[in-house]
Motif scaffolding. Sequence first.
Motif, mmCIF file in Angstrom:
data_model
loop_
_atom_site.group_PDB
_atom_site.id
_atom_site.type_symbol
_atom_site.label_atom_id
_atom_site.label_comp_id
_atom_site.label_asym_id
_atom_site.label_seq_id
_atom_site.Cartn_x
_atom_site.Cartn_y
_atom_site.Cartn_z
ATOM 1 N N ASP A 110 -27.990 -34.446 70.175
ATOM 2 C CA ASP A 110 -28.997 -33.449 69.794
ATOM 3 C C ASP A 110 -28.348 -32.217 69.172
ATOM 4 O O ASP A 110 -28.876 -31.624 68.226
ATOM 5 N N LEU A 156 -36.608 -38.161 76.388
ATOM 6 C CA LEU A 156 -37.283 -39.221 75.635
ATOM 7 C C LEU A 156 -37.178 -40.549 76.371
ATOM 8 O O LEU A 156 -36.088 -40.958 76.790
ATOM 9 N N TYR A 208 -42.130 -38.329 75.517
ATOM 10 C CA TYR A 208 -41.290 -37.420 76.292
ATOM 11 C C TYR A 208 -41.866 -37.273 77.691
ATOM 12 O O TYR A 208 -43.075 -37.086 77.861
ATOM 13 N N TRP A 214 -37.119 -36.472 64.182
ATOM 14 C CA TRP A 214 -36.653 -36.037 65.507
ATOM 15 C C TRP A 214 -35.120 -35.961 65.440
ATOM 16 O O TRP A 214 -34.413 -36.888 65.845
ATOM 17 N N GLU A 225 -31.752 -30.559 68.185
ATOM 18 C CA GLU A 225 -32.075 -29.141 68.370
ATOM 19 C C GLU A 225 -32.613 -28.494 67.100
ATOM 20 O O GLU A 225 -33.490 -27.642 67.154
ATOM 21 N N TYR A 280 -34.000 -34.965 73.753
ATOM 22 C CA TYR A 280 -34.632 -34.014 74.666
ATOM 23 C C TYR A 280 -35.580 -33.124 73.870
ATOM 24 O O TYR A 280 -35.408 -32.913 72.665
ATOM 25 N N ARG A 281 -36.573 -32.595 74.562
ATOM 26 C CA ARG A 281 -37.527 -31.683 73.934
ATOM 27 C C ARG A 281 -37.829 -30.557 74.908
ATOM 28 O O ARG A 281 -38.146 -30.797 76.078
ATOM 29 N N LYS A 282 -37.701 -29.348 74.418
ATOM 30 C CA LYS A 282 -37.949 -28.184 75.266
ATOM 31 C C LYS A 282 -39.359 -27.675 75.061
ATOM 32 O O LYS A 282 -39.763 -27.390 73.935
ATOM 33 N N LEU A 283 -40.089 -27.576 76.155
ATOM 34 C CA LEU A 283 -41.456 -27.044 76.109
ATOM 35 C C LEU A 283 -41.523 -25.737 76.883
ATOM 36 O O LEU A 283 -40.841 -25.562 77.890
ATOM 37 N N SER A 285 -34.488 -29.579 64.869
ATOM 38 C CA SER A 285 -35.885 -29.892 64.581
ATOM 39 C C SER A 285 -36.784 -29.663 65.792
ATOM 40 O O SER A 285 -37.990 -29.880 65.730
ATOM 41 N N GLY A 286 -36.175 -29.237 66.908
ATOM 42 C CA GLY A 286 -36.964 -28.945 68.110
ATOM 43 C C GLY A 286 -37.097 -30.100 69.066
ATOM 44 O O GLY A 286 -37.563 -29.923 70.192
ATOM 45 N N GLN A 287 -36.692 -31.289 68.633
ATOM 46 C CA GLN A 287 -36.745 -32.429 69.539
ATOM 47 C C GLN A 287 -35.836 -33.545 69.046
ATOM 48 O O GLN A 287 -35.642 -33.732 67.845
#
Length: 799
Positions: free
Chosen positions: A255, A320, A327, A296, A299, A306-309, A301-303
Amino acid sequence: MNRSISKAVVIGSGIMGSGIAAQLANAGIACSLLDIVPAEMTEAEQAKGYSLTDSVVRNRFAAAAIAGMVKRKPAPLYDEAFAARIRPGNLEDHLHWIQDADWVIEVVVENLAVKQELLAKIEQHWKPGILVSTNTSGISIEAMSESRSLEFRQHFMGTHFFNPPRYMKLLEIIPGQHTEPAHVDRLREVAERALGKTVVIAKDTPNFIANRIGTYGLLVTLREMLQRGYTVEEVDAVTGPAMGRPKSATFRTLDLVGLDTFLHVADNVRENVQDEAEIEVFTVPEPLQEMVGQGWLGEKSGQGFYRKLKEQGKSQILALNLKSFTYEPQAKPSSGSLQAAKAAKGAKAKLKALLSGGDRYSDLAWNVLKPVLLYSAAKLGEIADNIREIDEAMKWGFNWEMGPFETWDAIGLIPSVRRMEAEGLQIPGWVSEWIAAGNTSFYKREEGQLFHVLSGKFKAVEQPPEIISLRDLKEQKRVLRSNTGASLLDLGDGVACLEFHSPNNAIGEDILSMITQSQEEIRKRGYAGLVIANQGRNFCVGANLMLLMMEAEDEEWDEVDDIIALFQNTMYQLKYFEKPVVAAPHRMTLGGGVEVCLPADQVIAAAETYYGLVEAGVGLIPAGGGCKELALRASMQAHLPEADLQPYINRLFETIGMAKVSTSGHEAKRLGYLKASDRVVINPDYAIYEAKQAVLRLAGSGYEPIQESKLRVVGAEGKAVLQLGAIGMRESGYISDHDLLIAKKLAHVLSGGDVPAGTLVSERYMLDLEREAFLSLCGEVKTRQRMKHMLTTGKPLRN
């Protein structure tokens, strides 16, 4: 041949090019940064009346990159002022600047045709003697330069900097077929000494060393995951610190790198090798290709994996699920092997514990490790000439604790090979021959000398005399004195070295005792002086906070007072020792670590030194002489009686009160922690040698110990100024009530207490103020809460 490099031209001002230019500037090398001419103006340029012929427009890309250096995090520059060492330009107007350079570095897009075209332009302005290199992660050096003149090609090579160039120590130098060895040696010397790099010489093969093996390992891991049904979280739990790898492990690393970038690197190998098995491994699995197709990318592209919310002010990182492509909340893996690895000390012990656990995570570790070991051995001679180059590349390029061959030794060469053979794997011929000759490891140590296998025999690993290994000195039985926290070693030439080796190099009674014993030993043996240095991960994280907190919790105030008095008296004696003392801090040097350096005659700090008096962060103030010593320096700066001392104390109050930590050795000077006579060295490997030479210079110039002097203080009036500022910050909501209490105590100490402004006081008087303030703060419940929170979480508490 002139081996120094004082001027350089970097072509390409993107993230990588500007980062390389910044590191050249950090090294004091004057640098020109060139990029293309913009095709059109911005609205801001039009509003100011510029035209496409104005230099401010034509140099826009390079100028913007230089301006961005002071804002970028992590900072590419050691000091913002170093940006002035970089001159912006463009490829149409300023390519002739090459003629005055010692080194030209091309850092444009990873495209063979583009690089070939640029090299043709460079040669039009090039003169013999100027080194030219291309920064590439895998394009053929020969293919790039095939149309250039022989003389140009003799000066041309690849230089693969790792990103970010300031922080990543690895530099792969890739000679071409016609590159003169003398030019490689020259660049290697400059890279190591001036830029602080660990240099490995790589062959001109796809992706060179680190990316070749690192990419192979990541792809093998991804396939194992898909075939055996492991989750993203499980793979990262196994392939991180438990295996001697970074915390980013496998998928956080991908990522961070960017999945599209990773695909490009993998494709570069697949398209340029002939072995069918290798082509298959470097064919990226469909799930990864699908992620890139959907954008995807990690980091950026934001995901990615892993994806941070962020919901209702709280952040959550989802992982993922590659089966459903959705996710989901992370599930923390746990098993006997993972727990055993976590409990073990050191990378070698962790890995052995993980592999011997007998569960599915042990199987995962073995199944992703063994192909990497075999691949590394199979590629010896093709990608590098010796195992040392491969191991160093993986340690410094991918932040592995141990390289592949060091790892093989750690888990046992003979038993691991027997296990591989039992599983039907083919062992590279040279490894089998090496074992058949009666060898049980790829490395060995004898009397402080490291040997490694080379051409079927053990060969000593040669190090320049400027690199001093404290481990080697110990094996050579050059320990003069030792206890649980520190050792005194003989550096040779009549210089001793005090090495900390307590947990985290935290200062306790054992280290303080050894400081005193070191002075006694130096007197007895007639040594020239003392170096204070170590080669731990960090120089010193401060005093033993756990011990202080325990005594405070038990309200053993006499014990706390004794501990602080011992610290103060030891530092006082060190300052007035009759022999020169030089400290060589590196990386984290906090609190008491700084207070150990302050009494030294000179400090030789590594460029990557994060230096600061941070006691306010745990509800205290510096009390090992830190406040006193910096107040004394302020008094000396404002040396005339009529000079205004208050501005100096104000800055000092802010620096200590806000627990400011430098982002480099150079910034430590700007913050006032280091003196003008203190020095910064870029390569930390040379720091102890430089400190030793500083001791010899001081001793050889008729060293006379300093005499105690009184310091002028701002007194009660100055204290009121400091406290008023702190009260204003509290009323504005910037600090808490407890912060204000700490600030008032600090103001009392730095101002010299309730005496008239301009009063001359002794150092002992200032030390008493420090100790009184420290003790009173230890009695505060909120201070003890801060101490406990720091010990349990590693983070400061705002209460």
